[in-house]
Design an enzyme around this catalytic site. Structure first.
Site, mmCIF file in Angstrom:
data_model
loop_
_atom_site.group_PDB
_atom_site.id
_atom_site.type_symbol
_atom_site.label_atom_id
_atom_site.label_comp_id
_atom_site.label_asym_id
_atom_site.label_seq_id
_atom_site.Cartn_x
_atom_site.Cartn_y
_atom_site.Cartn_z
ATOM 1 N N GLU A 178 75.642 41.502 -30.276
ATOM 2 C CA GLU A 178 74.419 41.621 -31.070
ATOM 3 C C GLU A 178 73.518 42.581 -30.307
ATOM 4 O OE1 GLU A 178 71.165 41.902 -32.490
ATOM 5 O OE2 GLU A 178 70.657 40.045 -31.443
ATOM 6 N N LYS A 224 74.733 33.723 -18.443
ATOM 7 C CA LYS A 224 74.026 34.636 -17.548
ATOM 8 C C LYS A 224 72.763 35.130 -18.244
ATOM 9 C CE LYS A 224 74.036 38.961 -16.986
ATOM 10 N NZ LYS A 224 72.570 39.126 -16.678
ATOM 11 N N CYS A 273 64.880 42.943 -31.409
ATOM 12 C CA CYS A 273 65.887 43.861 -31.928
ATOM 13 C C CYS A 273 65.648 44.205 -33.391
ATOM 14 C CB CYS A 273 67.285 43.289 -31.731
ATOM 15 S SG CYS A 273 67.550 41.682 -32.521
ATOM 16 N N GLU A 290 65.349 53.611 -30.658
ATOM 17 C CA GLU A 290 64.780 52.271 -30.569
ATOM 18 C C GLU A 290 63.738 52.254 -29.456
ATOM 19 O OE1 GLU A 290 66.316 47.644 -30.308
ATOM 20 O OE2 GLU A 290 67.286 49.144 -29.030
#
Length: 478
Positions: A245, A170, A279, A373
């Protein structure tokens, strides 16, 4: 004939609405795809399960051959795929080339997995042969994000297939082509049998259905920490493995002996590469007080000198953010940070989705763009005075993905790294690195540890089965 002909993107109609794939740099449509809804997951998982058994029984060199061919095809179709990555995800061409290189290498490394030793012979107290064997889990569900769509899909898809599994993938709808349909086209041309790879671009409800489906025992998820928590919780309820992750807010520590002439380029790359939408992006610059003022000044000058624009039509350093939602998040964090007292040394403005690389000075624990973040081209810079303070600041985060340390004394850097919880460390480099042969993953809010590369892939996508064999039926006292 192109590998990705929009007329032949999908061989069957999915239950979700039609979705227009757009170019973030211009807003122009690139084509349309059918999105998958929750109702599409079951049929895909069932077809994958039916096909997987025969695939797993094939000789290892047959599976390896398909993976090697797929790796070759990423190189053979590089021009076409590069354009899609640039236009669909807003990548500069160099970043697209890196994705293509890693995709090919992931396939080659996965091909080698197919012939890895499958188990161990064990000693036994009984007169029998006792051994372990790694067996495919069956169907692997892969959920991948928009930011490095090809890499973050292929690094789960390739090893899962090589080890004898089927895959339901997906991808994020915003990058449904280079994160999903491109893989399907490559593997079809490489000779992968039908129904072993299903592409279901869709939203959260589709992902939730994939996690819940009993025919999918393993989920490989890459995305935000918030979404990853939901995936992990749901997987736990269904007693299945979830490899997560997740996000990061990685620190680059610059010690007092660092060479600023060399450091500034490294630091800028860590924060501004692909508009900070990675990331591993350097989200916190921790700089020794003796270098701090000059570091801020020089990093700001570097940021001001970088070209931002349409990466398909001009030679630029940064392309657009992926969409208006990401723009609002990034700019909101920058504005909240300056309102809280941070100094805007560079950037802090945008034209449409093109956000200028931004440097913030005078940050502290309460500065939003430092504490959270950002996932945008923002470099908060903070001073420290001692190694103890540097270690404490670097470790003072809910995340633990990547860490960079710059020093002329590599042994000192390694010693400092031991004091910071993190999944990845780079001495004399910034925080954004990736290789197909290396384990990859973070700790704490950055994920559930390394799950890519060599042994990590074996652990992720196989189960260990214990088997014993006796010459005669075992006797028992009753």
């Amino acid at each position: 004939m192109p590998l990705l002909d929009p007329k032949n993107w999908q061989s069957r109609t999915l239950s979700g609405p039609r979705y227009t794939v757009t170019e973030p740099a211009t807003g122009d449509p690139l084509g349309t795809v059918d999105l998958a809804g929750a109702a599409d997951v079951g049929p895909a998982a069932e077809a994958a399960r039916a096909a997987q058994t025969e695939w797993a029984r094939l000789p290892h060199f047959v599976r390896a051959g398909v993976l090697r061919k797929a790796g070759d095809l990423f190189a053979a179709h590089a021009d076409e795929l590069r354009e899609w990555i640039v236009r669909e995800s807003g990548s500069i061409p160099g970043k697209a080339d890196f994705e293509l290189h890693v995709a090919a290498q992931e396939c080659y490394e996965a091909a080698a997995l197919a012939s890895r030793p499958a188990g161990q012979v064990l000693p036994s107290e009984a007169p029998r042969l006792s051994y372990t064997r790694r067996v495919p889990v069956g169907v692997v569900g892969v959920i991948s994000p928009f930011n490095a769509p090809l890499i973050l899909s292929i690094r789960s898809v390739a090893p899962a297939l090589a080890l004898g599994n089927a895959v339901v993938l997906k991808p994020d709808p915003r990058t449904a082509v280079c994160g999903g349909l491109a893989l399907a086209a490559v593997f079809a041309e490489a000779g992968l049998p039908e129904n072993l790879l299903h592409i279901l671009p869709g939203g959260a409800e589709t992902g939730a259905a994939l996690v819940a489906d009993p025919r999918v025992p393993v989920i490989s998820f890459t995305g935000s920490t918030g979404a990853g928590r939901a995936v992990g919780e749901a997987a736990g309820r269904h007693l299945k493995r979830a490899h997560l992750e997740l996000g990061g807010n990685s620190a680059l520590i610059v010690l007092e002996d660092a060479d600023l002439d060399a450091v500034i380029s490294t630091a800028a790359w860590g924060s501004f590469f692909h508009q900070g939408q990675i990331c591993m992006t350097t989200g916190r610059h921790l700089v020794h007080a003796s270098l701090y003022e000059e570091y801020v000044e020089r990093l700001a000058a570097k940021a001001d000198a970088l070209a931002v624009g349409d990466p398909h039509r001009a030679q630029v350093h940064l392309g657009p953010l992926i969409d208006d939602g990401q723009l609002a998040k990034v700019h909101g964090l920058v504005e909240a940070s300056t309102a809280a007292g941070a100094k805007l040394a560079a950037g802090g403005r945008h034209e449409e989705l093109f956000y200028r690389p931004t440097v913030l000075a005078g940050v502290d624990d309460d500065t939003p763009a430092y504490a959270e973040e950002v996932f945008g081209p923002v470099a908060p810079v903070r001073a420290f005075s001692t190694l103890d303070e540097a270690a404490d600041l670097a470790a003072r985060s809910s995340y633990g993905l990547s860490l960079g340390i710059v020093t002329r004394d590599a042994a000192r850097g390694l010693d400092l790294a031991e004091r910071v919880p993190t999944g990845i460390v780079h001495i004399n480099d910034q925080t954004v690195n990736d290789e197909a042969v290396a384990p990859f993953g973070g700790v704490a809010a950055s994920g559930t540890g390394a799950r890519f590369g060599g042994e990590a892939n074996l652990e992720a996508f196989t189960d260990v089965r214990w088997t014993t064999v006796r010459a005669d039926v075992a006797p028992y006292p009753f």
